[in-house]
Design an enzyme around this catalytic site. Structure first.
Site, PDB file in Angstrom:
ATOM      1  N   TRP A  13       0.797  -1.268  -0.207  1.00  0.00           N
ATOM      2  CA  TRP A  13       0.139  -0.002   0.104  1.00  0.00           C
ATOM      3  C   TRP A  13       0.870   1.445   0.016  1.00  0.00           C
ATOM      4  O   TRP A  13       1.900   1.325   0.704  1.00  0.00           O
ATOM      5  CB  TRP A  13      -0.868  -0.005   1.275  1.00  0.00           C
ATOM      6  CG  TRP A  13      -1.318   1.233   1.462  1.00  0.00           C
ATOM      7  CD1 TRP A  13      -1.066   2.392   2.195  1.00  0.00           C
ATOM      8  CD2 TRP A  13      -2.858   1.613   1.229  1.00  0.00           C
ATOM      9  NE1 TRP A  13      -1.687   3.374   2.325  1.00  0.00           N
ATOM     10  CE2 TRP A  13      -2.719   3.211   1.891  1.00  0.00           C
ATOM     11  CE3 TRP A  13      -3.838   1.261   0.769  1.00  0.00           C
ATOM     12  CZ2 TRP A  13      -4.047   3.848   1.740  1.00  0.00           C
ATOM     13  CZ3 TRP A  13      -4.979   2.239   0.474  1.00  0.00           C
ATOM     14  CH2 TRP A  13      -5.222   3.332   1.030  1.00  0.00           C
ATOM     15  N   ASN A  15       0.359   5.757   0.482  1.00  0.00           N
ATOM     16  CA  ASN A  15      -0.312   6.900   0.263  1.00  0.00           C
ATOM     17  C   ASN A  15       0.501   8.139   0.230  1.00  0.00           C
ATOM     18  O   ASN A  15       1.457   8.121  -0.717  1.00  0.00           O
ATOM     19  CB  ASN A  15      -1.476   6.862   1.360  1.00  0.00           C
ATOM     20  CG  ASN A  15      -1.001   6.841   2.847  1.00  0.00           C
ATOM     21  OD1 ASN A  15      -0.747   5.678   3.178  1.00  0.00           O
ATOM     22  ND2 ASN A  15      -1.345   7.979   3.610  1.00  0.00           N
ATOM     23  N   ASP A  16       0.475   9.119   1.296  1.00  0.00           N
ATOM     24  CA  ASP A  16       1.290  10.381   1.066  1.00  0.00           C
ATOM     25  C   ASP A  16       2.785  10.473   0.527  1.00  0.00           C
ATOM     26  O   ASP A  16       3.539   9.578   1.075  1.00  0.00           O
ATOM     27  CB  ASP A  16       1.392  11.177   2.114  1.00  0.00           C
ATOM     28  CG  ASP A  16       0.175  11.274   3.037  1.00  0.00           C
ATOM     29  OD1 ASP A  16      -1.123  10.724   2.365  1.00  0.00           O
ATOM     30  OD2 ASP A  16       0.151  11.589   4.237  1.00  0.00           O
ATOM     31  N   TRP A  40      -4.199   0.109   3.913  1.00  0.00           N
ATOM     32  CA  TRP A  40      -3.561   0.908   5.037  1.00  0.00           C
ATOM     33  C   TRP A  40      -3.439   0.018   6.399  1.00  0.00           C
ATOM     34  O   TRP A  40      -4.247  -0.511   6.671  1.00  0.00           O
ATOM     35  CB  TRP A  40      -4.325   2.041   5.057  1.00  0.00           C
ATOM     36  CG  TRP A  40      -3.403   3.188   5.982  1.00  0.00           C
ATOM     37  CD1 TRP A  40      -2.909   4.146   5.570  1.00  0.00           C
ATOM     38  CD2 TRP A  40      -3.318   3.140   7.515  1.00  0.00           C
ATOM     39  NE1 TRP A  40      -2.251   4.859   6.564  1.00  0.00           N
ATOM     40  CE2 TRP A  40      -2.659   4.082   7.767  1.00  0.00           C
ATOM     41  CE3 TRP A  40      -3.902   2.445   8.479  1.00  0.00           C
ATOM     42  CZ2 TRP A  40      -2.134   4.530   8.927  1.00  0.00           C
ATOM     43  CZ3 TRP A  40      -3.461   2.563   9.774  1.00  0.00           C
ATOM     44  CH2 TRP A  40      -2.705   3.685  10.302  1.00  0.00           C
ATOM     45  N   SER A  79       3.419  10.691   8.084  1.00  0.00           N
ATOM     46  CA  SER A  79       3.689  11.394   7.322  1.00  0.00           C
ATOM     47  C   SER A  79       5.109  12.514   8.007  1.00  0.00           C
ATOM     48  O   SER A  79       4.948  13.016   8.977  1.00  0.00           O
ATOM     49  CB  SER A  79       2.958  12.226   6.601  1.00  0.00           C
ATOM     50  OG  SER A  79       2.447  11.458   5.657  1.00  0.00           O
ATOM     51  N   ARG A 132       0.411  16.348  13.434  1.00  0.00           N
ATOM     52  CA  ARG A 132       1.079  15.208  12.644  1.00  0.00           C
ATOM     53  C   ARG A 132       1.397  16.071  11.281  1.00  0.00           C
ATOM     54  O   ARG A 132       0.830  17.196  11.163  1.00  0.00           O
ATOM     55  CB  ARG A 132       0.345  14.115  12.422  1.00  0.00           C
ATOM     56  CG  ARG A 132      -0.886  14.177  11.654  1.00  0.00           C
ATOM     57  CD  ARG A 132      -1.582  12.840  11.367  1.00  0.00           C
ATOM     58  NE  ARG A 132      -2.665  13.203  10.720  1.00  0.00           N
ATOM     59  CZ  ARG A 132      -4.011  13.164  11.315  1.00  0.00           C
ATOM     60  NH1 ARG A 132      -4.041  13.002  12.605  1.00  0.00           N
ATOM     61  NH2 ARG A 132      -5.173  13.252  10.763  1.00  0.00           N
ATOM     62  N   GLU A 187      -4.494  18.276   7.147  1.00  0.00           N
ATOM     63  CA  GLU A 187      -3.390  17.401   7.267  1.00  0.00           C
ATOM     64  C   GLU A 187      -2.156  17.761   6.190  1.00  0.00           C
ATOM     65  O   GLU A 187      -2.355  18.499   5.293  1.00  0.00           O
ATOM     66  CB  GLU A 187      -3.885  16.033   6.633  1.00  0.00           C
ATOM     67  CG  GLU A 187      -4.801  15.341   7.607  1.00  0.00           C
ATOM     68  CD  GLU A 187      -5.041  13.767   7.181  1.00  0.00           C
ATOM     69  OE1 GLU A 187      -5.227  13.158   8.053  1.00  0.00           O
ATOM     70  OE2 GLU A 187      -5.295  13.566   6.037  1.00  0.00           O
ATOM     71  N   TRP A 263      -9.723   9.646   0.704  1.00  0.00           N
ATOM     72  CA  TRP A 263     -10.200   9.187   1.728  1.00  0.00           C
ATOM     73  C   TRP A 263     -11.545   8.945   2.058  1.00  0.00           C
ATOM     74  O   TRP A 263     -12.241   9.994   1.148  1.00  0.00           O
ATOM     75  CB  TRP A 263      -9.443   9.581   3.253  1.00  0.00           C
ATOM     76  CG  TRP A 263      -7.954   9.545   3.300  1.00  0.00           C
ATOM     77  CD1 TRP A 263      -7.259  10.752   3.420  1.00  0.00           C
ATOM     78  CD2 TRP A 263      -7.118   8.430   3.547  1.00  0.00           C
ATOM     79  NE1 TRP A 263      -5.816  10.193   3.669  1.00  0.00           N
ATOM     80  CE2 TRP A 263      -5.705   8.713   3.586  1.00  0.00           C
ATOM     81  CE3 TRP A 263      -7.564   7.168   3.686  1.00  0.00           C
ATOM     82  CZ2 TRP A 263      -4.929   7.856   4.058  1.00  0.00           C
ATOM     83  CZ3 TRP A 263      -6.771   6.214   3.898  1.00  0.00           C
ATOM     84  CH2 TRP A 263      -5.070   6.509   4.300  1.00  0.00           C
TER      85      TRP A 263
HETATM   86  C1  FRU Z   1      -2.903  11.897   5.224  1.00  0.00           C
HETATM   87  C2  FRU Z   1      -2.583  11.082   6.388  1.00  0.00           C
HETATM   88  C3  FRU Z   1      -1.787  11.994   7.247  1.00  0.00           C
HETATM   89  C4  FRU Z   1      -0.871  10.887   8.147  1.00  0.00           C
HETATM   90  C5  FRU Z   1      -0.693   9.409   6.981  1.00  0.00           C
HETATM   91  C6  FRU Z   1      -1.113   8.237   7.618  1.00  0.00           C
HETATM   92  O1  FRU Z   1      -3.040  11.119   3.860  1.00  0.00           O
HETATM   93  O2  FRU Z   1      -3.675  10.861   6.871  1.00  0.00           O
HETATM   94  O3  FRU Z   1      -2.296  13.015   8.103  1.00  0.00           O
HETATM   95  O4  FRU Z   1       0.230  11.437   8.375  1.00  0.00           O
HETATM   96  O5  FRU Z   1      -1.661   9.761   6.083  1.00  0.00           O
HETATM   97  O6  FRU Z   1      -0.732   7.355   6.695  1.00  0.00           O
END
Ligand code: FRU
Length: 434
Positions: A13, A15-16, A40, A79, A132, A187, A263
């Protein structure tokens, strides 16, 4: 080495985008990743490097969630960002352990093996639910970071900290507050100076949020108060799959990547883009500019190398023209007299994108069997030309209007064998295919 229009994880997986930087001759992209599955789960930092932003080599996982302060089942190494100081690369990230989000630091001298700082965390959580996604940068000889927070009073804010050594941080204060229509928690903030303006970007979180997934606030910053003097708030992209953007400098360019994902709280969430061995991918690397108060982003020049030269011109009519799998289209229309035109890009029999422009507005209609899936009304302005450039592969369509004046990103997630087509619905008859 793998040539990719959209950077994907080696497996598992993604993401960011995290820790974007240029270090010792290589572009580094880290990313939120779960190497053990297609969903995730406990976050690691995946890592890939490139000399040219199109040919990528995967590196070993850079950060494992192996410390007590990042060991939660639904936690890990969330992140964060990177900064290069001399011969050392520092990563400043969110560690999630014991139900708390804290700011931690790791470093590397070879750009591959990372060591976590013994004195972690470098910023303790001030008892906030969310704390975060630190983004670190150097300004006027001082280090700063912005971080997304949701404080004790239930307020979403972006906070500003400063430091002289990356290890000890002073809280300066809240820089920008979440509010109506821009999310209750913000975020992945990023703050940078671009073409004479300060720009603050973030991705909003909110149940029932109905705006765009990544926003830019343009204006000026008073670092001492702190305060953001807002001139303009605009979407970074008008599609629905462009989230958690991060930028970095390479020579005199500011380059941005986003996660092409979404999301469940975002409008028209349509599930995740799963393949057999991986889920998720990043956007094209985009060079950013501010012009006339607008945020411009277009593919970095290196992307040209993926295509052979000038392309060929084809005529389009109301008949469908089939397009090859990895492709780019360019349509240029002089807007003399009638400022209108309409084309349809067929992604599958049941999914079409209709782009309809009139005057200085482009309406993007994403159509599915049974009706409109989403609609974006995109203002563009002054030029007397309408240029539409579409980059696509089996994962995603990225559309650039007038060399990046406005963009639209949508996941199409069709697997390797899809065969899209294009046709003119009104007023456009020439198209360049690369
Ligand atoms: C954004 C997020 C961040 C977090 C990360 C967790 O997509 O929710 O805020 O650090 O993904 O994977």
């Amino acid at each position: 080495m793998k040539r990719m229009l959209h950077l994907k994880p080696e497996r598992g997986w993604m993401n960011d985008p995290n820790g974007l930087c240029f270090f010792k001759g290589l572009f580094h992209v880290f990313y939120q990743c779960n190497p053990h599955g297609l969903d995730w789960a406990r976050m690691h930092w995946g890592h890939a490097v490139s000399r040219n932003l199109i040919d990528w080599e995967y590196c070993p996982i850079a950060l494992y969630p192996d410390r007590s302060y990042e060991c939660d089942e639904d936690g890990g190494c969330f992140s964060g960002s990177a900064i290069v100081v001399g011969d050392r690369l520092f990563l400043i990230y969110t560690a999630v352990g014991g139900g708390k989000q804290r700011v931690c630091l790791a470093y590397s001298d070879d750009g591959v093996n990372f060591k976590k700082h013994d004195g972690n965390p470098i910023i303790e959580n001030p008892l906030f639910r969310d704390f975060r996604d630190p983004k670190v940068f150097l300004h006027d000889g001082k280090y700063y970071l912005v971080i997304g927070a949701y404080d004790k009073t239930g307020k979403g804010q972006i906070l500003l900290y400063s430091s002289s050594n990356l290890l000890e941080w002073n809280y300066i204060g809240p820089l920008f507050a979440a509010g109506k229509n821009i999310g209750t928690m913000l975020e992945c903030p990023d703050l940078f100076f671009l073409d004479g303006k300060w720009v603050l970007t973030f991705s909003p979180v909110d149940e029932g949020y109905d705006g765009y997934p990544a926003m830019a606030v343009i204006g000026d910053v008073d670092f001492s108060k702190p305060d953001f003097l807002v001139e303009n708030i605009i979407p970074l992209d008008y599609g629905k799959d462009f989230y958690a953007t991060q930028t970095f400098m390479h020579e005199d360019r500011r380059i941005m990547f986003a996660w092409c994902g979404s999301w469940p709280w975002l409008p028209e969430f349509n599930g995740f883009d799963k393949h057999d061995t991986y889920t998720g991918h990043l956007s094209l690397p985009r060079e950013c500019h501010i012009r006339d108060g607008r945020f411009y982003s277009k593919p970095v020049m290196e992307v040209e190398e993926l295509f052979n030269g000038a392309g060929r011109e084809i005529e389009i009519s109301s008949e469908r023209v089939r397009l090859e799998v990895v492709n780019r289209l360019r349509i240029e229309k002089m807007l003399e007299g009638k400022r209108s035109g309409k084309i349809e890009i067929g992604i599958s029999e049941n999914h079409r994108l209709i782009i309809d422009f009139r005057g200085s507005n482009a309406v993007f209609l994403s159509m599915e069997e049974g009706g409109i899936k989403s609609l974006s009304n995109i203002p563009f302005c002054k030029s007397d030309k309408f240029i539409l450039e579409v980059f696509y592969d089996c994962d995603t369509l990225e559309v650039f209007i007038n060399e990046g004046e406005a963009t639209y990103t949508e996941n199409i997630g069709l697997g390797e064998s899809f065969s899209p087509w294009i046709r003119s619905l009104e007023g456009i008859n020439l198209l360049k295919i690369f």
